[in-house]
Design a protein around this motif. Structure first.
Motif, PDB file in Angstrom:
ATOM      1  N   GLU A  10       0.849  -1.188   0.000  1.00  0.00           N
ATOM      2  CA  GLU A  10       0.000   0.000   0.000  1.00  0.00           C
ATOM      3  C   GLU A  10       0.881   1.233   0.000  1.00  0.00           C
ATOM      4  O   GLU A  10       1.880   1.306   0.721  1.00  0.00           O
ATOM      5  CB  GLU A  10      -0.897   0.005   1.241  1.00  0.00           C
ATOM      6  N   LYS A  11       0.534   2.223  -0.824  1.00  0.00           N
ATOM      7  CA  LYS A  11       1.357   3.429  -0.921  1.00  0.00           C
ATOM      8  C   LYS A  11       0.673   4.617  -0.246  1.00  0.00           C
ATOM      9  O   LYS A  11      -0.467   4.529   0.218  1.00  0.00           O
ATOM     10  CB  LYS A  11       1.639   3.759  -2.385  1.00  0.00           C
ATOM     11  N   ASP A  12       1.418   5.731  -0.169  1.00  0.00           N
ATOM     12  CA  ASP A  12       0.911   7.000   0.378  1.00  0.00           C
ATOM     13  C   ASP A  12       0.413   6.840   1.808  1.00  0.00           C
ATOM     14  O   ASP A  12      -0.654   7.325   2.174  1.00  0.00           O
ATOM     15  CB  ASP A  12      -0.216   7.560  -0.506  1.00  0.00           C
ATOM     16  N   GLY A  19       7.541  10.028  -0.659  1.00  0.00           N
ATOM     17  CA  GLY A  19       6.993   8.750  -1.095  1.00  0.00           C
ATOM     18  C   GLY A  19       6.978   7.803   0.080  1.00  0.00           C
ATOM     19  O   GLY A  19       7.899   7.809   0.906  1.00  0.00           O
ATOM     20  N   SER A  20       5.938   6.972   0.189  1.00  0.00           N
ATOM     21  CA  SER A  20       5.849   6.068   1.335  1.00  0.00           C
ATOM     22  C   SER A  20       4.989   4.864   1.000  1.00  0.00           C
ATOM     23  O   SER A  20       4.039   4.960   0.219  1.00  0.00           O
ATOM     24  CB  SER A  20       5.271   6.794   2.553  1.00  0.00           C
ATOM     25  N   VAL A  21       5.343   3.726   1.598  1.00  0.00           N
ATOM     26  CA  VAL A  21       4.588   2.493   1.382  1.00  0.00           C
ATOM     27  C   VAL A  21       4.581   1.654   2.650  1.00  0.00           C
ATOM     28  O   VAL A  21       5.427   1.813   3.533  1.00  0.00           O
ATOM     29  CB  VAL A  21       5.179   1.639   0.226  1.00  0.00           C
ATOM     30  N   TRP A  23       4.759  -2.444   3.227  1.00  0.00           N
ATOM     31  CA  TRP A  23       5.014  -3.723   2.551  1.00  0.00           C
ATOM     32  C   TRP A  23       4.770  -4.843   3.552  1.00  0.00           C
ATOM     33  O   TRP A  23       5.429  -4.913   4.585  1.00  0.00           O
ATOM     34  CB  TRP A  23       6.452  -3.769   2.042  1.00  0.00           C
ATOM     35  N   ALA A 115       9.755   0.534  -3.764  1.00  0.00           N
ATOM     36  CA  ALA A 115       8.407   1.048  -4.020  1.00  0.00           C
ATOM     37  C   ALA A 115       8.260   2.486  -3.534  1.00  0.00           C
ATOM     38  O   ALA A 115       7.614   3.316  -4.180  1.00  0.00           O
ATOM     39  CB  ALA A 115       7.372   0.152  -3.350  1.00  0.00           C
ATOM     40  N   ALA A 116       8.867   2.801  -2.374  1.00  0.00           N
ATOM     41  CA  ALA A 116       8.786   4.166  -1.857  1.00  0.00           C
ATOM     42  C   ALA A 116       9.549   5.142  -2.751  1.00  0.00           C
ATOM     43  O   ALA A 116       9.128   6.288  -2.941  1.00  0.00           O
ATOM     44  CB  ALA A 116       9.321   4.216  -0.428  1.00  0.00           C
ATOM     45  N   ASP A 119       7.332   5.838  -5.595  1.00  0.00           N
ATOM     46  CA  ASP A 119       6.252   6.731  -5.176  1.00  0.00           C
ATOM     47  C   ASP A 119       6.746   8.167  -5.043  1.00  0.00           C
ATOM     48  O   ASP A 119       5.989   9.117  -5.284  1.00  0.00           O
ATOM     49  CB  ASP A 119       5.676   6.233  -3.843  1.00  0.00           C
ATOM     50  N   GLN A 210       5.253  -3.831  -7.310  1.00  0.00           N
ATOM     51  CA  GLN A 210       5.674  -2.468  -7.005  1.00  0.00           C
ATOM     52  C   GLN A 210       5.091  -1.483  -8.017  1.00  0.00           C
ATOM     53  O   GLN A 210       4.533  -0.450  -7.647  1.00  0.00           O
ATOM     54  CB  GLN A 210       7.209  -2.386  -7.005  1.00  0.00           C
ATOM     55  N   ILE A 214       2.127   1.572  -7.479  1.00  0.00           N
ATOM     56  CA  ILE A 214       2.377   2.986  -7.756  1.00  0.00           C
ATOM     57  C   ILE A 214       1.297   3.546  -8.666  1.00  0.00           C
ATOM     58  O   ILE A 214       0.906   4.716  -8.558  1.00  0.00           O
ATOM     59  CB  ILE A 214       3.775   3.159  -8.384  1.00  0.00           C
TER      60      ILE A 214
END
Length: 221
Positions: A10-12, A19-21, A23, A115-116, A119, A210, A214
């Motif tokens: 999940e992001k944001d 940017g943030s996730v 995992w 992933a971050a 993002d 990933q 995004i």
């Protein structure tokens, strides 16, 4: 070979970060936040590229040698893949928090970081992915083992690969590049190569997850 565990991304999750996730893989969960590029203080700045700083926090306990090794591993991977020359005299801060640790922590930190960075819009020559497998006394391999499987295994391998975005002739994807490997325990050269190849086969699904996350808000593998 045992089946791998479910993965959720999940992001944001941190509105204050670039940017943030989150995992989650089985019982392991890592939060990653990227801040920057930020102006670097003069004494820490590099004239031709951004400087990367990585910190990993555990839910409990004091920082140890393994945590410092993981921080260095993530930092070196980012330096190998991110186009840091696009941001001279800058600083990219990467903050990782291990919420739950149930196997494959280094791989989870690497995958959350990639992933971050995506993002945050940090350009990369190639996305990267970490995959862990354990090998039991009978030689049976397990992708994404939990903590109990890791503790019981004579050998645990974490391999990090990059997947360049360039597409080769006839639409074939470019080959995976091995960035690093970390072996805890002992494997014969033949077994090491076999399990490295097993990790390699799982990379594309991780990178696809990933990229999917995004584009949307979350993704499940």
């Amino acid at each position: 070979m045992h089946e791998s565990r479910d993965v959720f991304l999940e992001k944001d999750i941190n509105p204050e970060a670039s940017g943030s996730v989150s995992w989650r893989q089985g019982g392991t969960e890592v939060l990653a936040a990227v801040h920057g590029p930020l102006p670097a203080k003069q004494r820490h700045a590099e004239a031709d590229r951004a400087v990367v700083s990585v910190s990993i926090r555990q839910r409990s306990g004091q920082p140890g040698g393994e945590q410092r090794l993981h921080e260095a591993h993530v930092q070196h991977t980012v330096e190998a893949c991110a186009l840091l020359s696009a941001f001279p005299q800058s600083l990219v801060l990467i903050a990782l928090q291990v919420v739950r640790a149930d196997g494959g922590v280094l791989a989870a930190c690497l995958n959350a970081t990639c992933a971050a960075l995506m993002d945050a819009g940090i350009p990369m020559s190639a996305p990267f992915a970490g995959v862990t497998c354990s090998v039991d006394a009978a030689g049976e391999a397990q992708l994404h083992p939990d903590a109990a499987a890791e503790a019981a295994a004579p050998a645990v391998l974490t391999a990090t690969f990059s997947r360049p975005s360039v597409v080769e002739e006839e639409g074939a994807p470019s080959p995976l590049g091995l960035l690093s490997s970390q072996l805890d325990g002992v494997l014969s050269p033949h077994a090491f190569l076999d399990n490295l190849e097993l990790c390699r086969t799982n990379v594309d699904s991780v990178v696809a997850l990933q990229r999917q996350a995004i584009k949307g808000a979350f993704a499940v593998l």
